[in-house]
Design a protein around this motif. Structure first.
Motif, PDB file in Angstrom:
ATOM      1  N   ALA A   1      19.825  13.061   1.986  1.00 52.49           N
ATOM      2  CA  ALA A   1      20.424  12.262   1.038  1.00 52.49           C
ATOM      3  C   ALA A   1      20.745  12.724  -0.292  1.00 52.49           C
ATOM      4  N   ALA A   2      21.265  11.839  -1.194  1.00 56.79           N
ATOM      5  CA  ALA A   2      21.722  11.726  -2.900  1.00 56.79           C
ATOM      6  C   ALA A   2      20.404  10.447  -3.407  1.00 56.79           C
ATOM      7  N   VAL A   3      20.343   9.723  -1.962  1.00 57.66           N
ATOM      8  CA  VAL A   3      20.397   8.132  -2.821  1.00 57.66           C
ATOM      9  C   VAL A   3      18.161   8.286  -2.209  1.00 57.66           C
ATOM     10  N   SER A   4      17.120   8.231  -3.153  1.00 54.67           N
ATOM     11  CA  SER A   4      16.155   7.876  -2.249  1.00 54.67           C
ATOM     12  C   SER A   4      15.140   6.561  -2.527  1.00 54.67           C
ATOM     13  N   VAL A   5      14.493   6.308  -2.417  1.00 57.93           N
ATOM     14  CA  VAL A   5      13.985   5.487  -2.350  1.00 57.93           C
ATOM     15  C   VAL A   5      12.297   4.742  -2.867  1.00 57.93           C
ATOM     16  N   ALA A   6      12.065   4.361  -4.171  1.00 61.80           N
ATOM     17  CA  ALA A   6      10.925   4.603  -4.413  1.00 61.80           C
ATOM     18  C   ALA A   6       9.701   3.457  -4.143  1.00 61.80           C
ATOM     19  N   LEU A   7       8.820   3.560  -3.846  1.00 63.60           N
ATOM     20  CA  LEU A   7       7.733   2.282  -2.930  1.00 63.60           C
ATOM     21  C   LEU A   7       7.065   2.593  -4.309  1.00 63.60           C
ATOM     22  N   ILE A   8       7.602   1.069  -4.375  1.00 64.02           N
ATOM     23  CA  ILE A   8       6.797   0.596  -5.832  1.00 64.02           C
ATOM     24  C   ILE A   8       5.178  -0.449  -5.350  1.00 64.02           C
ATOM     25  N   GLY A   9       4.128   0.212  -5.285  1.00 66.61           N
ATOM     26  CA  GLY A   9       2.895  -0.413  -4.890  1.00 66.61           C
ATOM     27  C   GLY A   9       2.611  -1.814  -6.136  1.00 66.61           C
ATOM     28  N   ASN A  10       2.549  -2.883  -5.784  1.00 65.01           N
ATOM     29  CA  ASN A  10       2.252  -3.937  -6.151  1.00 65.01           C
ATOM     30  C   ASN A  10       1.089  -5.344  -5.968  1.00 65.01           C
TER      31      ASN A  10
ATOM     32  N   ASN B   1      -3.481   3.505 -13.349  1.00 68.73           N
ATOM     33  CA  ASN B   1      -2.996   2.309 -12.582  1.00 68.73           C
ATOM     34  C   ASN B   1      -1.515   2.210 -12.030  1.00 68.73           C
ATOM     35  N   PHE B   2      -1.052   3.825 -11.835  1.00 68.01           N
ATOM     36  CA  PHE B   2       0.633   3.841 -12.175  1.00 68.01           C
ATOM     37  C   PHE B   2       0.807   4.591 -10.986  1.00 68.01           C
ATOM     38  N   ARG B   3       1.892   4.595  -9.912  1.00 67.81           N
ATOM     39  CA  ARG B   3       1.644   6.131  -9.444  1.00 67.81           C
ATOM     40  C   ARG B   3       2.931   5.763  -8.875  1.00 67.81           C
ATOM     41  N   TRP B   4       4.113   6.491  -9.113  1.00 67.24           N
ATOM     42  CA  TRP B   4       6.331   6.500  -8.605  1.00 67.24           C
ATOM     43  C   TRP B   4       5.704   7.536  -7.958  1.00 67.24           C
ATOM     44  N   VAL B   5       6.437   6.793  -6.391  1.00 70.00           N
ATOM     45  CA  VAL B   5       6.625   7.658  -4.832  1.00 70.00           C
ATOM     46  C   VAL B   5       7.757   7.211  -5.220  1.00 70.00           C
ATOM     47  N   THR B   6       8.603   7.811  -4.368  1.00 68.14           N
ATOM     48  CA  THR B   6      10.148   8.561  -3.884  1.00 68.14           C
ATOM     49  C   THR B   6      10.513   8.844  -2.595  1.00 68.14           C
ATOM     50  N   VAL B   7      11.079   8.326  -1.952  1.00 66.89           N
ATOM     51  CA  VAL B   7      11.495   9.436  -0.669  1.00 66.89           C
ATOM     52  C   VAL B   7      12.533   9.250  -0.399  1.00 66.89           C
ATOM     53  N   ALA B   8      13.304  10.005   0.808  1.00 64.86           N
ATOM     54  CA  ALA B   8      14.422  10.152   1.138  1.00 64.86           C
ATOM     55  C   ALA B   8      15.150  10.503   2.556  1.00 64.86           C
TER      56      ALA B   8
ATOM     57  N   ASP C   1       0.788  -1.120  -0.339  1.00 64.83           N
ATOM     58  CA  ASP C   1      -0.713  -0.306   0.092  1.00 64.83           C
ATOM     59  C   ASP C   1       0.775   1.198   0.081  1.00 64.83           C
ATOM     60  N   GLN C   2       1.160   1.824  -1.380  1.00 64.71           N
ATOM     61  CA  GLN C   2       1.508   3.468  -1.174  1.00 64.71           C
ATOM     62  C   GLN C   2       1.769   4.075  -0.637  1.00 64.71           C
ATOM     63  N   ASP C   3       0.268   4.061   0.004  1.00 63.41           N
ATOM     64  CA  ASP C   3      -0.418   5.646   1.241  1.00 63.41           C
ATOM     65  C   ASP C   3       0.152   5.040   2.249  1.00 63.41           C
ATOM     66  N   LYS C   4      -0.063   3.806   2.783  1.00 61.96           N
ATOM     67  CA  LYS C   4       0.984   3.589   4.377  1.00 61.96           C
ATOM     68  C   LYS C   4       2.110   3.416   4.684  1.00 61.96           C
ATOM     69  N   ALA C   5       2.706   3.043   3.456  1.00 65.97           N
ATOM     70  CA  ALA C   5       4.307   2.848   2.908  1.00 65.97           C
ATOM     71  C   ALA C   5       4.930   4.909   2.860  1.00 65.97           C
ATOM     72  N   LEU C   6       3.865   5.823   2.370  1.00 65.48           N
ATOM     73  CA  LEU C   6       4.675   6.823   2.479  1.00 65.48           C
ATOM     74  C   LEU C   6       4.585   6.861   4.201  1.00 65.48           C
ATOM     75  N   GLU C   7       3.388   6.932   4.646  1.00 69.85           N
ATOM     76  CA  GLU C   7       2.816   8.063   5.678  1.00 69.85           C
ATOM     77  C   GLU C   7       4.254   6.825   6.658  1.00 69.85           C
ATOM     78  N   PHE C   8       4.623   5.908   7.133  1.00 75.19           N
ATOM     79  CA  PHE C   8       5.616   5.307   7.270  1.00 75.19           C
ATOM     80  C   PHE C   8       7.358   5.940   7.545  1.00 75.19           C
ATOM     81  N   PHE C   9       6.969   6.187   6.131  1.00 69.93           N
ATOM     82  CA  PHE C   9       8.507   6.678   5.716  1.00 69.93           C
ATOM     83  C   PHE C   9       8.675   8.444   5.901  1.00 69.93           C
ATOM     84  N   THR C  10       7.734   8.768   5.318  1.00 73.15           N
ATOM     85  CA  THR C  10       7.493  10.474   5.985  1.00 73.15           C
ATOM     86  C   THR C  10       7.199  10.799   7.872  1.00 73.15           C
TER      87      THR C  10
END
Length: 129
Positions: free
Chosen positions: A58-67, A47-54, A22-31
């Protein structure tokens, strides 16, 4: 016979993707829980959403891939760096994050594992980035 040597123009790692149910749940956890910054949240089609957090700065981000939950609960291989592993271990535990034992081995920086809500595993390692 000599092997030819290939050269690359790759210069860095920009983003590492992790599967989430769940991208929303993951986004809430990371942020919200970890305190990361949301770098990008873009819907490209129905059907596609690209979400990144860091981590801040930080230079490198993490993409939260909803699958739909496929592939979650794995060791991501991602190691996040902190200046004080023991302090971060305590802080994460106080925020309700599932953390493993703080490991201290001779000649190796202190480290420990933590999990996101999907059970994806990450490591915290003491040292400079």
């Amino acid at each position: 016979m000599s092997a030819s040597r290939s050269h690359t123009t790759i210069t860095d790692i920009g983003t590492v993707g992790i599967p989430v149910s769940d991208q929303d749940k993951a986004l809430e956890f990371f942020t919200g829980t970890l305190g990361f910054d949301k770098r990008l949240d873009l819907r490209t089609g129905e059907n596609f959403r690209w979400v990144t957090v860091a981590a801040p700065g930080a230079a490198v981000s993490v993409a939260l891939i909803g699958n739909g939950g496929q592939g979650v609960g794995q060791d991501t291989g991602i190691r996040f760096m902190v200046p004080d592993a023991e302090a971060e271990h305590t802080a994460m535990r106080e925020r309700g994050i599932e953390v493993g034992e703080l490991l201290r081995w001779p000649g190796v920086p202190p480290m420990y594992e933590f999990k996101d809500p999907d059970g994806n595993r990450f490591e915290i390692v003491e040292g400079s980035a």
